[in-house]
Enzyme design. Structure first.
Site, PDB file in Angstrom:
ATOM      1  N   LYS A   3      37.887  29.201  48.873  1.00 31.95           N
ATOM      2  CA  LYS A   3      39.295  29.598  48.822  1.00 31.95           C
ATOM      3  C   LYS A   3      39.924  29.125  50.134  1.00 31.95           C
ATOM      4  CE  LYS A   3      42.734  31.796  46.816  1.00 31.95           C
ATOM      5  NZ  LYS A   3      43.426  31.242  45.654  1.00 31.95           N
TER       6      LYS A   3
ATOM      7  N   ASP B 289      28.779  35.460  36.457  1.00 29.64           N
ATOM      8  CA  ASP B 289      28.940  36.317  35.270  1.00 29.64           C
ATOM      9  C   ASP B 289      29.849  35.645  34.239  1.00 29.64           C
ATOM     10  OD1 ASP B 289      27.264  38.262  36.152  1.00 29.64           O
ATOM     11  OD2 ASP B 289      28.711  39.898  36.014  1.00 29.64           O
TER      12      ASP B 289
ATOM     13  N   ASP C 287      39.900  30.298  42.154  1.00 33.14           N
ATOM     14  CA  ASP C 287      40.727  30.669  40.990  1.00 33.14           C
ATOM     15  C   ASP C 287      40.740  29.537  39.972  1.00 33.14           C
ATOM     16  OD1 ASP C 287      41.967  29.363  43.095  1.00 33.14           O
ATOM     17  OD2 ASP C 287      43.927  30.253  42.775  1.00 33.14           O
TER      18      ASP C 287
ATOM     19  N   TYR D  40      29.629  40.842  51.393  1.00 37.33           N
ATOM     20  CA  TYR D  40      28.756  41.971  51.068  1.00 37.33           C
ATOM     21  C   TYR D  40      27.960  42.460  52.273  1.00 37.33           C
ATOM     22  CZ  TYR D  40      29.713  41.060  46.121  1.00 37.33           C
ATOM     23  OH  TYR D  40      30.311  40.888  44.908  1.00 37.33           O
TER      24      TYR D  40
ATOM     25  N   ASP E   6      29.046  35.832  42.656  1.00 34.82           N
ATOM     26  CA  ASP E   6      28.789  37.016  41.833  1.00 34.82           C
ATOM     27  C   ASP E   6      29.696  36.973  40.599  1.00 34.82           C
ATOM     28  OD1 ASP E   6      28.009  39.490  40.974  1.00 34.82           O
ATOM     29  OD2 ASP E   6      28.763  40.601  42.693  1.00 34.82           O
TER      30      ASP E   6
END
Ligand code: NAD
Length: 360
Positions: free
Chosen positions: A194, A254, A226, A143, A250
């Protein structure tokens, strides 16, 4: 002796002002009960700030925030500002605020409340007892990484570019917050990356493993993002504390939020090395229900409780708010997002009144 705190309020956009009104009335009441005095100052951020000043984070807002003991934010964003260029969008105001206050650690609890088990989309036996803390890195990663932008190549084709970058010191400081958080909980930390594909993740994993040596009382494990997403919905009880970067955090927070039944129930805290913390609900500005008295104010109210606990070190006042939330849920009050059969439907305002009554 009465203690005084300076609190900056950032109601923002959409349902923000509605839920902030409830949180402020709860804070005032809990202040009376615990001899705390809050001097509230309201400032503009997000779309509201764009409309008034053209800037999603006016300098004055950042200055007021820096000059306070804690910042309570509701939410920003909405359809109206969706077509603005990136640098002028409401979301940029929030990102700049986090960066301006140097808030590198975001703590997002996802705890299943017994009263709301049936609001979860997962089976009771899968979610009963879930108590997860997601520690998300907040001021680095993709970001913020450079270069970024949409570039036109020599052939005239455009390319969108973002850069995922973490330095060792950025990884270490979020790692320490996560290990220390795990120490205060069940002593298990899962680092999510990852590293099978990304070099930035390979460094992340190397540093987390190295730090683990300094925290022998914390059991460290690693998951690819994942797999972590899959495990969160398959068997969430395996997690205690999760640490991950900005983008993965992020998304995963959620997903963890949804385990609990409603995104309208979840608070968060963002902390820096010093200076005021920022306390805000996990959810956004919910423009689809704004101004209709349908919003669930509980995430905002629990954010105020996190502010008292983690920002101001006032655990008694935080306990009172959390107990009041339990009481209203026990009494059956539900906003639309957490409604189930046989419960009492209420709007945002009525939920606020029920909370005040529960506080006594
Ligand atoms: P959202 O969280 O605003 O809404 C997602 C869904 O959850 C909607 O159906 C909404 O009605 C519902 N919801 C959210 N909060 C609720 C509450 N308190 N009570 C009842 N229902 C609730 O996410 P979105 O729709 O993806 O984004 C809407 C806007 O919010 C966008 O502009 C986005 O950029 C912004 N946003 C802001 C933040 C923030 O301020 N921290 C976070 C996420 C999204």
């Amino acid at each position: 002796m009465t203690k005084q705190y300076r609190i900056t309020l950032l109601p923002g956009d959409g349902i923000g002002p509605e839920i902030m009104t409830v949180a402020v009335s709860v804070l005032k009441r809990v202040g009376e009960l615990t001899r705390l005095q809050f001097a509230f100052k309201e400032a503009l951020v997000g779309g509201a700030a764009i409309d008034a000043t053209g800037n999603p984070l006016p300098e004055e807002t950042l200055a007021v925030c820096k000059d306070s003991d804690a910042v309570l934010l509701a939410a920003i964003g909405g359809y109206k500002w969706d077509t603005l260029p990136n640098a002028q969008r409401p979301e940029r105001g929030l990102l700049n605020l986090r960066a301006g206050l140097e808030l590198f650690a975001n703590l997002r609890p996802a705890t299943i409340l017994p009263q709301l088990i049936d609001a979860s989309s997962l089976k009771r036996e899968v979610v009963e007892g879930v108590d997860i803390m997601v520690v998300r890195e907040l001021t680095g990663g993709i970001y913020f990484g450079q270069p970024r932008g949409i570039f036109t190549s020599e052939t005239g084709e455009r390319r969108g570019v973002n850069t995922m970058v973490y330095s060792e010191s950025e990884i270490d400081r979020i790692g320490r917050v996560a290990f220390e958080t795990a120490q205060k909980r069940q002593g298990r930390l899962c680092s999510v990356d990852k590293s099978n594909v990304l070099e930035v993740s390979q460094l992340w994993r190397e540093r987390m493993t190295q730090l683990g040596g300094e925290y022998p009382d914390v059991e460290l494990s690693h998951l690819y993002v994942d797999n972590a997403a899959m495990q969160l919905v398959r068997s969430p009880k395996q997690f205690d504390t999760i640490v991950t970067g900005n983008l993965f955090g992020d998304i995963l927070s959620d997903a963890a939020a949804m385990l609990t039944g409603s995104i309208g129930m979840l608070p968060s805290a963002s902390l820096g090395a010093s200076g005021p913390g920022l306390f805000e609900p996990v959810h956004g500005s919910a423009p689809d229900i704004a101004g209709q008295d349908k919003a669930n104010p509980i995430a905002q109210v629990l954010s105020a409780a996190m502010m008292l606990r983690y920002g101001l070190n006032e655990p008694e006042a935080a306990d009172r708010i959390e107990q009041a939330v339990q009481k209203v849920l026990d009494a059956g009050y539900r906003t639309g997002d957490i409604m189930s059969e046989g419960m009492k439907p209420v709007g945002c305002q009525a939920m606020g009144e029920a909370l005040l009554a529960a506080l006594g």
